[in-house]
Design a protein around this motif. Structure first.
Motif, short mmCIF file in Angstrom:
data_model
loop_
_atom_site.label_atom_id
_atom_site.label_comp_id
_atom_site.label_asym_id
_atom_site.label_seq_id
_atom_site.Cartn_x
_atom_site.Cartn_y
_atom_site.Cartn_z
N GLN A 157 13.85 13.34 -30.37
CA GLN A 157 12.44 13.72 -30.18
C GLN A 157 11.78 12.88 -29.10
N ALA A 158 12.54 12.53 -28.07
CA ALA A 158 12.01 11.65 -27.03
C ALA A 158 10.88 12.29 -26.23
N HIS A 159 10.75 13.61 -26.30
CA HIS A 159 9.67 14.28 -25.57
C HIS A 159 8.31 14.08 -26.23
N ILE A 160 8.28 13.54 -27.44
CA ILE A 160 7.02 13.33 -28.17
C ILE A 160 6.49 11.94 -27.84
N ILE A 161 5.29 11.87 -27.31
CA ILE A 161 4.65 10.61 -26.95
C ILE A 161 3.81 10.13 -28.14
N GLU A 162 4.11 8.94 -28.63
CA GLU A 162 3.37 8.37 -29.75
C GLU A 162 2.09 7.68 -29.30
N GLY A 163 2.10 7.10 -28.11
CA GLY A 163 0.90 6.40 -27.64
C GLY A 163 1.17 5.62 -26.37
N PHE A 164 0.15 4.85 -25.95
CA PHE A 164 0.24 4.02 -24.75
C PHE A 164 -0.32 2.63 -25.05
N CYS A 165 0.17 1.65 -24.29
CA CYS A 165 -0.40 0.30 -24.28
C CYS A 165 -1.05 0.12 -22.91
N LEU A 166 -2.37 0.20 -22.87
CA LEU A 166 -3.10 0.18 -21.61
C LEU A 166 -3.92 -1.10 -21.52
N GLY A 167 -3.88 -1.75 -20.36
CA GLY A 167 -4.61 -2.99 -20.16
C GLY A 167 -4.15 -3.73 -18.92
N HIS A 168 -2.95 -3.45 -18.45
CA HIS A 168 -2.47 -4.05 -17.21
C HIS A 168 -3.25 -3.49 -16.03
N THR A 169 -3.46 -4.32 -15.04
CA THR A 169 -4.12 -3.88 -13.80
C THR A 169 -3.17 -3.91 -12.61
N GLU A 170 -1.93 -4.39 -12.83
CA GLU A 170 -0.88 -4.35 -11.82
C GLU A 170 0.37 -3.73 -12.46
N PHE A 171 1.41 -3.55 -11.65
CA PHE A 171 2.64 -2.94 -12.16
C PHE A 171 3.21 -3.77 -13.31
N VAL A 172 3.90 -3.09 -14.22
CA VAL A 172 4.57 -3.75 -15.34
C VAL A 172 6.06 -3.80 -15.00
N SER A 173 6.63 -5.00 -14.96
CA SER A 173 8.02 -5.15 -14.53
C SER A 173 8.97 -5.48 -15.68
N ARG A 174 8.52 -6.12 -16.76
CA ARG A 174 9.42 -6.53 -17.83
C ARG A 174 8.79 -6.29 -19.21
N LEU A 175 9.66 -5.82 -20.13
CA LEU A 175 9.29 -5.60 -21.52
C LEU A 175 10.24 -6.42 -22.40
N CYS A 176 9.71 -6.99 -23.49
CA CYS A 176 10.53 -7.78 -24.41
C CYS A 176 10.01 -7.57 -25.83
N VAL A 177 10.92 -7.19 -26.73
CA VAL A 177 10.58 -7.02 -28.15
C VAL A 177 11.41 -8.03 -28.94
N PRO A 178 10.79 -9.03 -29.59
CA PRO A 178 11.55 -10.00 -30.39
C PRO A 178 12.34 -9.31 -31.48
N GLU A 179 13.57 -9.79 -31.72
CA GLU A 179 14.45 -9.14 -32.69
C GLU A 179 13.88 -9.19 -34.10
N ASN A 180 13.22 -10.29 -34.46
CA ASN A 180 12.70 -10.42 -35.81
C ASN A 180 11.25 -9.95 -35.94
N ARG A 181 10.65 -9.45 -34.85
CA ARG A 181 9.30 -8.87 -34.90
C ARG A 181 9.33 -7.56 -34.11
N LEU A 191 10.42 2.52 -25.40
CA LEU A 191 9.26 1.98 -24.71
C LEU A 191 9.59 1.93 -23.22
N THR A 192 8.73 2.50 -22.39
CA THR A 192 8.96 2.56 -20.96
C THR A 192 7.73 2.05 -20.21
N ALA A 193 7.97 1.39 -19.08
CA ALA A 193 6.89 0.86 -18.25
C ALA A 193 7.03 1.41 -16.85
N ASP A 194 5.90 1.51 -16.13
CA ASP A 194 5.96 2.06 -14.77
C ASP A 194 5.07 1.27 -13.82
#
Length: 520
Positions: A303-327, A287-290
């Motif tokens: 297979q990192a060249h294959i894009i599975e999808g996007f999460c779109l909804g931010h209107t400003e830059f995305v600085s931090r991503l967090c995925v809970p270990e148990n979710r 998962l990458t943010a820009d």
């Protein structure tokens, strides 16, 4: 001037913290300083005055060693930096400039301050540890170098031993280590993501072998042939220049690519800001943010060249991503907006949001007039600088807590992630200084904070006035009942003073530079 810890991480049962050009190792239960590693200086020993005996001894022991360092010989050496005094840095320049030129000059001065910080060696900007706690990966920014350390026992003391260093094509801005502890994933602000082996090479007994020395580029024996000739050159001056060119016997040496293994995985067309590695139902994802408000979901290696999808909804830059270990199917993101986003990243669907604007405003109000003044003179907006997931020691109804830090704000915000993937605010914890970094504690059920003792709380530019009370740069908190409680552990932080050092704002704070301006 002392330098705060700009980044921290856990490594096994130890805490790793970086301040300036040194990396300190702590025992999280007692708070004692175990060892210190410093970036070797290309211009001789660094001018340091130590205020504590144990730090001085550790520094001398570290300098006396000759660690095994494998350097890419084709990479350019570190640039020499001009050290300036604080008075010289504040000297005004009298000239007529447009507003756009002034803005460009301000950015240039910020970059110059980062270089002329008084540190004779590059500062550590990123830290990451393997899951098994055997290795630590650090990035020094000014020389674009990824350094790998082995965390082991040396003379009865746990210390970091540098195994390798590799100079990347561009400065890394985010790193991660795969779950099998074998590969480094490095992303740079130009949008490229690379994979590198954690260890350069291993023998059968598991020891590290030096990389094969790279031979110097061979000089070509083919004579140099200028593009011009006697028929195309007419003036006397140009004919002399042509004769001088013909006297050249060899071509200039061509640049050779770096020889260590680094594979390009994927790329963004915008400045990359953060990445996260996830394993869901036996499949790896990146998962990458820009800066352009995108969160991209790509497959893992190979297979990192294959894009599975996007999460779109931010209107400003995305600085931090967090995925809970148990979710692993849930993603929490934040950036230049006043909200936290919760995603089902597999479907690219937004699940919920949680506001931070009122919470930050309450913190500034509690600080009083100075914080309001700084908020109006610097910027009213804020950026999310840290998101981490923690769990309490015992099940007390708050299984999953999300702890959030904002740049230039002397507080952290605790949220409960409900089973319905909603964020409920449970606590705003005031701390004595701006939060620079946040990490899980080396012991389960704890959270670690790095505090800025150099700047006034609520400001990223105003220097704090000297006070009789000493502010702990590292603080530990116990997670209990959906809140964070002080653990009362006093960390014996290093108090070395770098002669003539200027703590650059850009070295500690930089997320506001990602915010787009008119014309971007």
């Amino acid at each position: 001037m002392s330098v705060p810890y700009q980044c921290i991480t856990r490594c096994g049962e130890s805490l790793i913290a970086a301040r300036g050009s040194s990396i300190d190792t702590f025992d999280p239960e007692s708070g004692s300083l175990i060892s210190t590693w410093e970036v070797p200086s290309p211009h001789g020993p660094r001018l340091v005055r130590s205020n504590s005996e144990h730090v001085s001894i550790g520094s001398r022991a570290q300098k006396s060693e000759s660690p095994e360092v494998f350097v890419d010989r084709l990479s350019s050496p570190a640039k020499r930096r001009k050290l300036v005094t604080e008075d010289a840095a504040k000297k005004p320049t009298w000239s007529k400039r447009t507003s756009r030129q002034e803005e460009g000059l301000k950015k240039s001065n910020e970059r110059s301050d980062a270089i002329a910080s008084g540190l004779q060696t590059p500062a550590v900007i990123l830290l990451e540890a393997t899951r098994n706690g055997s290795h630590v990966v650090a990035v020094t920014g000014e020389d674009k170098t990824i350094r790998v350390f082995q965390y082991d026992m040396d003379g009865g003391i746990d210390r970091l031993k540098q195994l390798s260093q590799r100079i990347m094509p561009k400065r890394p801005c985010a790193i991660a280590v795969t779950a099998d502890n074998s590969t480094i994933i490095s992303a740079d602000k130009f949008g490229d993501v690379y994979s590198l082996p954690l260890l350069i090479s291993e023998t059968e007994d598991g020891s590290i072998q030096p990389a094969i020395p790279t031979p110097a580029p061979e000089t070509s024996t083919k004579p140099f042939a200028p593009a011009a000739n006697a028929l195309t050159v007419h003036s006397q001056r140009n004919r002399k220049a042509l004769e001088n060119q013909k006297r050249q016997t060899n071509r200039p040496a061509e640049k050779t690519e770096r020889t260590f293994e680094h594979n390009l995985l994927l790329g963004h067309v915008s400045m990359l800001t953060d990445l996260a590695l996830v394993n869901l139902r036996g499949r790896d994802y990146i998962l990458t943010a820009d800066r352009d408000e995108h969160i991209r979901v790509s497959r893992g290696i190979p297979q990192a060249h294959i894009i599975e999808g996007f999460c779109l909804g931010h209107t400003e830059f995305v600085s931090r991503l967090c995925v809970p270990e148990n979710r692993p199917g849930v993603l929490i993101s934040g950036g230049g907006e006043e909200e936290l986003f919760v995603w089902d990243w597999v479907k690219g669907a937004e699940l919920s949001r949680a506001g931070l604007g009122e919470l930050v405003a309450d913190v500034r109000h509690k600080l009083g007039g100075d914080a309001v003044k700084y908020a109006t003179t610097e910027t009213v907006k804020f950026a999310i600088s840290g998101i981490t997931h923690v769990s309490p020691l015992e099940n007390d109804g708050f299984e999953d807590l999300i702890v959030v830090a904002c740049e230039g704000i002397p507080a952290i915000f605790v949220f409960h992630l409900t089973p319905e993937n909603q964020l409920q605010h449970t606590q705003t914890l005031m701390v004595p200084g701006n939060v620079l970094d946040i990490s899980k504690g080396a012991v389960a059920g704890f959270v670690m904070l790095s505090i800025d003792f150099a700047h006034t709380p609520g400001s990223m530019t105003e220097r704090r006035e000297p006070a009789s009370e000493t502010i702990g740069s590292l603080q530990s908190f116990l997670v209990q009942g959906g809140q964070l409680l002080s653990s009362n552990i006093n960390f014996q932080c290093a108090t070395d003073v770098v002669e003539g050092a200027i703590i650059s704002t850009n070295m500690l704070y930089g997320l506001q530079n990602l915010r787009k301006r008119d014309g971007d």
